[in-house]
Write a protein that holds these residues in place. Structure first.
Motif, PDB file in Angstrom:
ATOM      1  N   LEU A 129       5.671  -4.842  -8.078  1.00 23.60           N
ATOM      2  CA  LEU A 129       5.295  -3.520  -8.590  1.00 23.60           C
ATOM      3  C   LEU A 129       3.939  -3.046  -8.086  1.00 23.60           C
ATOM      4  CD1 LEU A 129       6.519  -4.000 -12.257  1.00 23.60           C
ATOM      5  CD2 LEU A 129       7.727  -2.919 -10.392  1.00 23.60           C
ATOM      6  N   GLY A 130       3.529  -3.552  -6.934  1.00 22.95           N
ATOM      7  CA  GLY A 130       2.316  -3.023  -6.329  1.00 22.95           C
ATOM      8  C   GLY A 130       1.023  -3.598  -6.873  1.00 22.95           C
ATOM      9  N   ASP A 173       0.828  -1.206   0.000  1.00 24.67           N
ATOM     10  CA  ASP A 173       0.000   0.000   0.000  1.00 24.67           C
ATOM     11  C   ASP A 173       0.862   1.255   0.000  1.00 24.67           C
ATOM     12  OD1 ASP A 173      -2.429   1.004  -0.206  1.00 24.67           O
ATOM     13  OD2 ASP A 173      -3.018   0.785   1.903  1.00 24.67           O
ATOM     14  N   ASN A 174       1.874   1.271   0.839  1.00 24.47           N
ATOM     15  CA  ASN A 174       2.706   2.463   0.978  1.00 24.47           C
ATOM     16  C   ASN A 174       3.882   2.466   0.021  1.00 24.47           C
ATOM     17  OD1 ASN A 174       1.115   3.443   3.092  1.00 24.47           O
ATOM     18  ND2 ASN A 174       2.160   2.053   4.516  1.00 24.47           N
ATOM     19  N   ILE A 175       4.537   1.310  -0.044  1.00 23.95           N
ATOM     20  CA  ILE A 175       5.782   1.267  -0.829  1.00 23.95           C
ATOM     21  C   ILE A 175       5.852  -0.044  -1.597  1.00 23.95           C
ATOM     22  CG2 ILE A 175       7.128   0.347   1.126  1.00 23.95           C
ATOM     23  CD1 ILE A 175       9.366   2.282   0.118  1.00 23.95           C
ATOM     24  N   TRP A 176       6.284   0.042  -2.861  1.00 21.10           N
ATOM     25  CA  TRP A 176       6.392  -1.165  -3.670  1.00 21.10           C
ATOM     26  C   TRP A 176       7.579  -1.997  -3.208  1.00 21.10           C
ATOM     27  CZ3 TRP A 176       5.700   0.652  -9.442  1.00 21.10           C
ATOM     28  CH2 TRP A 176       4.382   1.101  -9.607  1.00 21.10           C
ATOM     29  N   TRP A 185      -8.111  -3.212 -12.331  1.00 20.38           N
ATOM     30  CA  TRP A 185      -7.810  -4.225 -13.363  1.00 20.38           C
ATOM     31  C   TRP A 185      -7.040  -3.635 -14.528  1.00 20.38           C
ATOM     32  CZ3 TRP A 185     -10.507  -2.620 -17.639  1.00 20.38           C
ATOM     33  CH2 TRP A 185     -11.644  -1.852 -17.414  1.00 20.38           C
ATOM     34  N   LEU A 186      -7.186  -2.314 -14.743  1.00 24.56           N
ATOM     35  CA  LEU A 186      -6.403  -1.700 -15.815  1.00 24.56           C
ATOM     36  C   LEU A 186      -4.951  -1.536 -15.398  1.00 24.56           C
ATOM     37  CD1 LEU A 186      -7.162  -0.793 -18.624  1.00 24.56           C
ATOM     38  CD2 LEU A 186      -7.319   1.528 -17.786  1.00 24.56           C
ATOM     39  N   TRP A 187      -4.771  -1.262 -14.091  1.00 23.82           N
ATOM     40  CA  TRP A 187      -3.402  -1.079 -13.599  1.00 23.82           C
ATOM     41  C   TRP A 187      -2.579  -2.350 -13.766  1.00 23.82           C
ATOM     42  CZ3 TRP A 187      -0.267   2.578 -13.270  1.00 23.82           C
ATOM     43  CH2 TRP A 187      -0.675   3.878 -12.953  1.00 23.82           C
ATOM     44  N   ILE A 188      -3.200  -3.488 -13.436  1.00 21.44           N
ATOM     45  CA  ILE A 188      -2.423  -4.727 -13.523  1.00 21.44           C
ATOM     46  C   ILE A 188      -2.083  -5.024 -14.983  1.00 21.44           C
ATOM     47  CG2 ILE A 188      -4.380  -6.337 -13.566  1.00 21.44           C
ATOM     48  CD1 ILE A 188      -1.520  -7.229 -11.478  1.00 21.44           C
ATOM     49  N   ILE A 189      -3.008  -4.689 -15.898  1.00 17.80           N
ATOM     50  CA  ILE A 189      -2.704  -4.905 -17.322  1.00 17.80           C
ATOM     51  C   ILE A 189      -1.539  -4.032 -17.742  1.00 17.80           C
ATOM     52  CG2 ILE A 189      -3.614  -4.606 -19.661  1.00 17.80           C
ATOM     53  CD1 ILE A 189      -6.335  -5.431 -18.602  1.00 17.80           C
ATOM     54  N   ILE A 190      -1.579  -2.773 -17.359  1.00 11.32           N
ATOM     55  CA  ILE A 190      -0.514  -1.845 -17.761  1.00 11.32           C
ATOM     56  C   ILE A 190       0.827  -2.326 -17.231  1.00 11.32           C
ATOM     57  CG2 ILE A 190       0.386   0.487 -17.417  1.00 11.32           C
ATOM     58  CD1 ILE A 190      -2.553   1.431 -17.385  1.00 11.32           C
ATOM     59  N   SER A 204       4.907 -12.446 -15.841  1.00  9.16           N
ATOM     60  CA  SER A 204       4.975 -10.985 -15.788  1.00  9.16           C
ATOM     61  C   SER A 204       3.928 -10.441 -14.835  1.00  9.16           C
ATOM     62  CB  SER A 204       4.759 -10.390 -17.178  1.00  9.16           C
ATOM     63  OG  SER A 204       5.608 -10.993 -18.089  1.00  9.16           O
ATOM     64  N   ALA A 205       2.744 -11.059 -14.841  1.00  9.28           N
ATOM     65  CA  ALA A 205       1.687 -10.596 -13.940  1.00  9.28           C
ATOM     66  C   ALA A 205       2.100 -10.826 -12.493  1.00  9.28           C
ATOM     67  CB  ALA A 205       0.386 -11.326 -14.237  1.00  9.28           C
ATOM     68  N   LEU A 206       2.750 -11.959 -12.232  1.00 11.41           N
ATOM     69  CA  LEU A 206       3.213 -12.222 -10.872  1.00 11.41           C
ATOM     70  C   LEU A 206       4.268 -11.193 -10.463  1.00 11.41           C
ATOM     71  CD1 LEU A 206       2.848 -14.375  -8.569  1.00 11.41           C
ATOM     72  CD2 LEU A 206       5.100 -15.153  -9.257  1.00 11.41           C
ATOM     73  N   MET A 207       5.126 -10.874 -11.420  1.00  8.09           N
ATOM     74  CA  MET A 207       6.162  -9.880 -11.140  1.00  8.09           C
ATOM     75  C   MET A 207       5.515  -8.539 -10.778  1.00  8.09           C
ATOM     76  SD  MET A 207       9.430  -9.478 -13.414  1.00  8.09           S
ATOM     77  CE  MET A 207      10.648  -8.261 -13.226  1.00  8.09           C
ATOM     78  N   ALA A 208       4.508  -8.173 -11.567  1.00  5.45           N
ATOM     79  CA  ALA A 208       3.814  -6.916 -11.278  1.00  5.45           C
ATOM     80  C   ALA A 208       3.130  -6.991  -9.918  1.00  5.45           C
ATOM     81  CB  ALA A 208       2.794  -6.625 -12.375  1.00  5.45           C
TER      82      ALA A 208
END
Lengths: 366, 169, 346, 229
Positions: free
Chosen positions: C274-275, C201-204, C285-290, C266-270
């Motif tokens: 990457l938050g 939530d605060n920091i990736w 859901w758009l954020w995870i796609i991006i 890649s999704a797991l990495m995100a």
């Protein structure tokens, strides 16, 4: 101890990394190469036999099809051999044009070697950059000889036609860009750690072995012997130019690769000097329509092709066709060290070694 | 999955076409897909392969047509680009590669060497053209063939495939 | 927009209950619907991804890439798919037929299973497993078996060499992959992926765990068999590696599975570094796609720049560099957490 | 070392990612070919004197022709000329050897065919040529025609020797006359056409001549432009 299981893997004749029709049969123990058996003759087109049924002029286009990467070099060698046989003087301007074309061909050949090494080692983008720069040479060939690859521009007694007006600016701009190209190849590939790891210490060819096998060209120079026929026995007007012969001492794949990149720059220097001193005048000597040498005369003429010492041995029986023509093909002899350099390496080293030895099967099998 | 691998089967499909619109529609769809996606297997031993490389590179870019997926394995290739003379020693290798390719498959004879033996027709070790061992769909004369001429040949083949002509000897 | 899909799901369940279904059955049907959606997403993703890779690689090489079929050549993959569907299906006579035929199916099923636990938005996942990360890693390692099956079943030297290489490679890189994720688990204190996302939530975690991020990226590239670690396929050396003997749709299944894996990893990495779906303004859901596509583009970039690494270097890199580094990272993380607790920060 | 090389490589590819692509769009945009580009070998039947130099200079027996000996003259009569293009090496030796410039390479490279037989080109003797030649060879033909033929021949000779005088009657501007006369001397075919028309229909001849002049001017303009580029 583990019992070793030997198995053979056939690399080629139809395989993406064999530069034509090479068939290298690798004897493997796991991933380690025990031996390589080189099968040749898949591209044997009986060129030497065909030469006996063609007149001296008619055989000129065939020579271009020996080493098709450096088109003008084998043609130059053959034409100079015939000129030596018949005592033909080539006009000054033609000599200079020939030097420019020959060195451009050398660059084109090395660029293919660079690109092909790139794709063989999996760096596809390296292939694209090498081919992109080579297209400019192809344009120059097209404007002089009319064909992109096999322009058959150099003829017995000179060159086919005078250079067009747009030739000099095109060559000049290409020569100016050579350092930039070298930087790019070095940045993308040579400096890369993966690249270095795959090449350093791979396929070491010692000085003694290189001499013993008769290896010539960049492969010999990578082993530490700065031998170049352009300096050792200058043909044409090469004695008028100032250039260095790059040499390394390691004899491994990385050295062979580096030598080729350095030679781009040296060729660029020669072209620059030839452009600066290009004289006016005729481009073709006046020669009879039918060329005939005296019966029993023979000649051996050698040049430094992109792959090494390319020699033509011609015997005449007095007719307008050679009685016997033999080509001393550098690729054929350089290829003979392939088992030597591969032994003990892993399977991927075989691909690296084929790429950096840079054989041309058209020339090797003839 | 219906697959017409032999000539007689193809004829059956054509007969069916009169009664069944679905079949023809699918045929058209398949031909469309096939014609836009020739994955080549390049055989070459001479000058033309260098032009094939140039055709794939930036200036000409075979990828524009979607034909850039060069396969190293005959099993996944649709198009055998024969660019070079077939010598007697190479003949069995070509025949085997051709047999290993899955139907439907096509052949382009690129350059005079592949078309007829070309410059080396007088040689004792060169076959008079690749069509003496395998059926050829498009002949591209040239020595060597310009990359654009190769594209022209491929686009001609595309027309042929879209018309549904598929012959096998 | 934010709760579009969750609201849809709730409405669907509600509608099914009003039809007289028991809530258990409604949940089961909802699960099925989710699966269908997952498979649609995968198919769409792959069609776009293959086109994107061809386009992106072309741009790296100063080419244009497919541009003739549809706008910017977007229908190119569809034509390829149609062609592959209608190719002859060859099973070599010497092949171990059962293993040869099941290998591609096994591969793709394993790849699709990975999507079960990935949170695709706030409260959007197929199953909210409390051991989600563990499930992902274990499922991911199963694809090794499929490659070995393919290599063994084909009865071809190239295939077997490719398969043996890939087994060695994937097992070796499984370890640093798991170790690099352990640091994150230690900080967040959970194996549940939703919890891990919530903890960022605060920091990736990419800032808290930069070494783990890098080791994960390298190990993931190897796990995916992507360049510069594309040993199993290695076209210029092994001609086609484990897939050498496969034709048409069977080969395409392998190809699809590879891309499916690519998206999943890649999704797991995100998610882990990457938050996840967290981000301002846009729906989750758009954020995870991006983020996923951003990671995929980096994968493409790496593949189209580097040459292929050598097999023995690959192995020694894993055991001599990545494993010690990731172990060190765990130690460092542990020390860091202890230090924090000692200072009373957390 | 230590990954710097990797990052440098990534930087180079990233730089190229945003650069302009160098691709030529072949089927939509035709490539710019060099003037000397050798595409397809073309043969001009009318000019050929069947000397056989091309056949002898060809390394690979691409060219062949059939001749027939005329009864009354020693001249050989060309019946057909074959270019078996599938053996051609594009070496330009035949073009350089030809004394009458009958052979030349054009810029057409789209030569793909579905059948190997289509590659071979056979040039048959054009029918008009036979009529002329027969009139030449056999004077027992229709008297008026032969008379006309003689007139045409005379006119042709005059045109080639001293074109200014005759052309001055047809064209008004001096510059045009100069251009046309040069054309007459260099190109036998156009000269023949003009001569024929002059005998038969003078008005038409003037029109055709004007047409030739404008065409030639255009050509020259283009050649100049091409040279500048």
């Amino acid at each position: 101890m583990m019992q070793s299981d030997i198995y053979n893997v056939n690399v080629g004749p139809i395989h993406p990394s064999t530069h034509g029709g090479l068939h290298a049969e690798a004897v493997m123990d796991g991933e380690i190469i025990q031996d390589v058996i080189v099968h040749l003759g898949y591209v044997h087109r009986s060129v030497e036999k065909i030469a006996e049924s063609k007149t001296y002029q008619q055989f000129v286009p065939y020579t271009a099809r020996l080493d098709y990467l450096a088109t003008n070099l084998p043609v130059l060698g053959y034409c100079q051999a015939v000129e030596k046989l018949l005592g033909i003087e080539v006009p000054e301007r033609a000599e200079y044009i020939r030097i420019i074309m020959a060195e451009l061909s050398r660059i084109a050949s090395h660029q293919i070697a660079i690109s092909a090494t790139g794709i063989d080692l999996g760096a596809t983008t390296g292939l694209m950059y090498g081919m992109r720069d080579r297209e400019r040479i192809m344009n120059i060939f097209e404007m002089t000889g009319g064909q992109r690859l096999l322009s058959s521009y150099i003829r017995i007694g000179g060159v086919g036609a005078d250079i067009p007006d747009e030739f000099i600016p095109a060559v000049q701009s290409f020569v100016n860009d050579i350092p930039k190209m070298m930087d790019e190849y070095n940045g993308l590939m040579t400096g890369n750690e993966i690249w270095e790891a795959r090449m350093k210490g791979v396929g070491i060819l010692s000085k003694e072995d290189a001499v013993k096998y008769g290896v010539t060209g960049p492969n010999l120079r990578a082993s530490g012997i700065a031998y170049d026929i352009r300096k050792a026995e200058p043909y044409g007007i090469y004695d008028r130019f100032d250039f260095d012969i790059p040499a390394r001492s390691g004899g491994d794949s990385l050295d062979r690769w580096n030598i080729r990149i350095e030679e781009l720059g040296e060729s660029g220097r020669i072209i620059q000097q030839a452009l600066d001193n290009l004289p006016e005048g005729e481009v073709k000597a006046k020669i009879p329509k039918v060329l005939k040498a005296e019966a029993g005369t023979e000649v051996y003429h050698r040049i430094e092709s992109a792959k090494g010492e390319l020699g033509y041995y011609i015997v005449s029986d007095g007719g307008n066709k050679p009685y016997r023509l033999h080509v001393r093909a550098p690729s054929f002899i350089n290829l003979m060290v392939l088992p030597l350099v591969c032994r003990g390496g892993v399977f991927q080293d075989l691909i690296t070694n084929i790429a950096t030895l840079d054989p041309i099967l058209g020339e090797s099998d003839r | 999955m219906v697959l017409e691998t032999k000539n007689d089967q193809l004829n059956d499909v054509e007969e069916l076409a009169g009664n069944n619109i679905l079949v023809t529609t699918f045929e058209k769809l398949w031909n469309w897909g096939r014609s836009w996606s020739f994955w080549p297997l390049n055989y070459g031993c001479n000058c033309c392969p260098i032009e094939v490389m140039a055709a794939g590179a930036g200036r000409f870019d075979q990828a524009r047509f979607g034909y850039e997926v060069v396969r190293a394995v005959p099993r996944q290739a649709d198009l055998l680009t024969v660019a070079g003379p077939i010598t007697l020693k190479m003949k069995p290798a070509i025949e085997r590669v051709w047999a290993q390719m899955p139907e439907p498959k096509w052949v382009i004879a690129m350059g005079n060497c592949a078309v007829s033996g070309g410059p080396f027709k007088d040689g004792y070790s060169v076959l008079p053209g690749v069509d003496s061992i395998i059926p050829v769909d498009v002949y591209i004369p040239g020595c060597p063939v310009r990359p654009e001429a190769l594209f022209h040949g491929m686009l001609e083949l595309k027309k042929k495939v879209q018309q549904g002509e598929y012959r096998r000897s | 927009m934010e709760h579009l899909f969750t609201n849809l799901a709730t409405a669907l369940t509600g509608w099914m209950i009003t039809l007289g279904l028991s809530p258990v059955w409604a949940d089961v049907i909802l699960l099925l619907v989710k699966w269908i959606i997952i498979i649609t997403i995968i198919t769409l993703n792959i069609i776009i991804l293959i086109w994107l890779e061809r386009k992106v690689s072309a741009f790296f090489q100063e080419r244009l890439g497919p541009n003739r079929l549809g706008p910017f050549g977007i229908f190119q993959t569809i034509a390829d798919a149609i062609k592959l569907l209608t190719k002859e299906d060859i099973v070599p006579s010497a092949a171990d037929k059962l293993i040869f035929k099941t290998a591609p199916m096994f591969f793709i099923v394993v790849a699709v299973m990975l999507y079960t636990v990935i949170p695709m938005g706030q409260g959007m996942e197929v199953i909210n497993l409390n051991i989600g990360l563990l499930f992902f890693i274990s499922m991911g390692s199963l694809s090794t078996i499929a490659l070995l099956m393919a290599g063994w079943g084909s009865d071809n030297k190239w295939s077997l060499m490719g398969a043996v290489r890939s087994v060695a490679q994937m097992i070796s890189y499984e370890i640093p992959l798991a170790f690099s994720l352990l640091g994150v688990v230690m900080i967040s204190g959970s194996l549940n992926l939703q919890d891990i996302v919530a903890a960022q939530d605060n920091i990736w975690f990419v800032i808290l765990q930069p070494i783990a991020f890098l080791t994960y990226f390298i190990a993931a590239t190897a796990e995916l068999n992507r360049g510069p670690f594309d040993m199993p396929e290695a076209e210029q050396e092994l001609t086609g590696g484990a897939y050498t003997e496969y034709t048409g749709m069977r080969w395409a299944l392998f190809f699809l599975a590879e891309y499916t894996n690519l998206v999943a990893v890649s999704a797991l990495m995100a998610t882990v570094f990457l938050g996840g779906w967290q981000g301002p303004w846009l729906p989750s859901w758009l954020w995870i796609i991006i983020k996923t596509y951003g990671v995929i583009l980096v994968f493409f970039w790496v593949k189209w720049t580097f040459p292929r690494i050598r097999m023995d270097h690959l192995m020694s890199f894993s055991w001599k560099v990545l494993v010690p580094v990731s172990l060190g990272n765990i130690l460092l993380t542990g020390a860091g957490i202890y230090f924090c607790q000692w200072m009373g920060w957390c | 070392m230590n990954g710097q090389g990797l990052i440098k490589g990534l930087g180079i590819t990233l730089k190229h990612f945003f650069q302009k692509e160098i691709t030529e769009q072949y089927p939509d945009v035709m490539p710019e070919l060099a003037t000397r580009f050798r595409g397809c070998l073309q043969f001009e039947f009318e000019k050929c004197i069947a000397c056989g130099i091309c056949v002898n200079s060809c390394p690979n027996n691409v060219l062949s022709f059939e001749t027939e000996k005329s009864e009354n003259s020693k001249k050989k009569k060309l019946l057909s000329y074959t270019i078996d293009f599938q053996y051609c090496m594009f070496c330009n030796l035949c073009v350089e050897g030809c004394p009458k410039d009958c052979l030349h390479f054009d810029h057409d490279f789209e030569l793909s065919t579905f059948s190997r037989d289509d590659i071979k080109r056979v040039y048959l003797r054009p029918a008009e040529m036979d009529e002329e030649k027969e009139a030449d060879a056999a004077p027992v033909q229709d008297e008026q025609e032969s008379k006309e033929q003689k007139q045409i021949d005379a006119m042709l000779k005059a045109l080639q020797k001293n074109p200014q005088k005759i052309l001055a009657k047809m064209l008004e501007q001096e510059e045009d006359i100069g251009i046309l006369s040069e054309l007459m001397q260099s190109n036998e075919k156009t000269a023949g056409k003009i001569a024929e028309l002059l005998v038969k229909d003078k008005e038409k001849a003037a029109k055709v001549a004007a047409g030739f002049v404008t065409k030639e001017k255009k050509n020259r303009l283009q050649a100049e432009k091409g040279g500048e580029e």
